[in-house]
Scaffold this motif. Structure first.
Motif: not given
Length: 487
Positions: A5-14, A28-36, A69-79
């Motif tokens: 089961a995942p420990r957190a979920y990852w989102f980006s804000r449009d 989701q799996v790759k992001l959580e692995a990198a986070f850990s 383009t070097q344009l960025s958006r916010e990313v969120f992690r929810e436990a």
């Protein structure tokens, strides 16, 4: 072997609309692995979409950047939080219902006399109690069976259920066949929760602007603009008098044209442009605007300022093509893609009161009744999330809540129990109606069959005062002869 089961979920804000977008499961799996990963050099994940390369940085502040383009958006992690069914002691629901009944009486007085400046007494205990109830209403919607039924994802619940009371709610488009019903329902819940405290203030702001439908007449965080921020949606402050794309209006127009020997119209545009529809619109507009002017005693200057005057017969109806065009004229035609409709610059006050003042409290009332009367029975709770919490606009949302409460309060009455029994055994009763021609003998046969079922089931029902009684033969007799009777 099942994946852990995942420990957190990852989102980006449009950045275009502020919506939170969950990453696909593999990401989701790759992001959580990198986070850990404890190695600072591994704190990013690269992926490619349509030939464009993106990099997600999972060390704070979390960001997703388009390499080209070097344009960025916010990313969120929810436990992830573990979900279980939440229920309070019976006394809590009894106290909550008393608070809701008191607030409901206040709101009803405002509904009865909308022309008077609304006065809301402070009810901090009621607000605190019902907000605690809403926490459970939101939390229990995270159960797996609701996520499955309404096409949700656990990550959606994790994201939106944590929205604090009073905070911004993501905007959503109601009455849609596409997208996630679950997302719209959970946003509806957190939006209704925000109206417990803020609904009366928004209503007062609307009243002081004479319910103007032009959003430009309000401050950035006032009236409809505040409602959209706190609920993700708004109640309409204008009234649609003709939808030109409907078959009914086309049929009505063609009947009128046939009387004059004119050929029928076929397209939406032909219907919208015809003189018959124009006359219908101006007649309806004159009546609605005239009633609003009289109700709120608008002066000539106020009518002009609010664009709420009765248009003359030769009035040229303006065309609006954007949401921001609303309220600029007393009546207008709205054309945008397939939409083609005529609007009048006054609201249905019942919808405004219902959306802002009744809906948040009465949704809580329905939930509270289910928990108090049925001990949170699964089928009743399923019915609540399915039919009471609607994913429509607020003009429809409050009506669904009212209908649900009306049905809920009558569900266990003597008449409702008998109707349910007859429906369950409809083949038996259909046979009686088909075979017995004499009305009196037919009634007697139905009464005998109903009484047999009542005795076998030892059926009980509620009287108007709420008392539960055994159903008698006289009750069956009276109900068969008059199914609308109340005992």
């Amino acid at each position: 072997m099942a994946a852990p089961a995942p420990r957190a979920y990852w989102f980006s804000r449009d950045p275009r609309n502020g919506n939170c977008i969950p990453y696909p499961p593999d990401m989701q799996v790759k992001l959580e692995a990198a986070f850990s990963d404890e190695d600072p050099g591994n704190k990013q994940v690269e992926f490619t979409v349509c030939g464009q390369v993106f990099v997600v940085k999972v060390s704070e502040p979390y960001t997703q950047t388009n390499v080209g383009t070097q344009l960025s958006r916010e990313v969120f992690r929810e436990a992830v939080t573990t979900m279980s069914f939440t229920k309070k002691d019976p006394g809590f629901y009894v106290a909550c219902l008393k608070h809701i009944e008191f607030v409901g009486s206040v709101m009803s007085r405002i509904r009865e006399n909308p022309s008077r400046e609304p006065v809301f007494p402070p009810f901090p205990e009621a607000i605190a109690c019902v907000l605690e109830l809403y926490d459970d209403m939101v939390s229990n919607f995270g159960l797996d069976r609701y996520i499955r039924e309404f096409g949700g994802q656990k990550c959606l619940f994790q994201r939106y259920a944590k929205t604090p009371e009073g905070h911004e709610v993501e905007r959503y488009f109601a009455n849609m066949k596409s997208g996630s019903i679950y997302k719209r329902k959970i946003l509806s819940l957190v939006g209704l929760r925000n109206l417990i405290r803020q609904g009366k203030d928004i209503y007062t702001e609307l009243y002081r602007k004479k319910f103007a439908s032009n959003p430009g007449q309000y401050g950035k965080d006032e009236g409809p603009n505040k409602m959209e921020r706190l609920t993700g949606n708004v109640v309409d402050l204008d009234t649609v008098v003709v939808r030109c794309s409907g078959e009914e209006i086309k049929e009505l127009v063609n009947k009128e044209r046939a009387k004059d020997g004119q050929p029928p119209l076929h397209s939406t545009r032909e219907v919208a442009d015809c003189e018959t529809v124009r006359r219908m619109v101006l007649n309806s507009a004159g009546e609605l605007l005239g009633n609003f002017i009289a109700t709120f005693n608008l002066s000539a200057d106020e009518q002009e300022d609010r664009q709420c005057f009765v248009p003359p017969p030769d009035y040229v109806i303006k065309v609006a093509t954007r949401h921001t065009d609303r309220g600029r004229w007393p009546v207008w035609q709205y054309i945008n893609g397939p939409a083609n409709s005529y609007h009048v610059n006054v609201p249905l006050i019942d919808d405004v009161v219902g959306a802002l003042l009744l809906a948040p409290w009465h949704a809580a009332k329905a939930y509270c009744l289910i928990m108090a009367k049925y001990d949170g029975a699964e089928d009743k709770l399923d019915d609540f999330y399915r039919n009471c919490i609607d994913d429509t606009c607020f003009n429809g949302k409050w009506k669904s809540i009212e209908l649900f409460n009306e049905d809920l309060e009558k569900r266990d009455t003597v008449s409702a129990v008998l109707a349910s029994m007859q429906k369950e055994h409809q083949q038996r009763f259909c046979k009686i109606y088909d075979e017995v021609d004499d009305e009196q003998k037919c009634d007697e046969a139905v009464i005998a069959a109903m009484w047999e079922l009542v005795v076998a089931a030892q059926a009980q029902g509620e009287l108007k005062d709420g008392a539960k009684v055994s159903i008698t033969r006289d009750m069956v007799d009276a109900w068969v002869r008059n199914p609308s009777i109340e005992f």
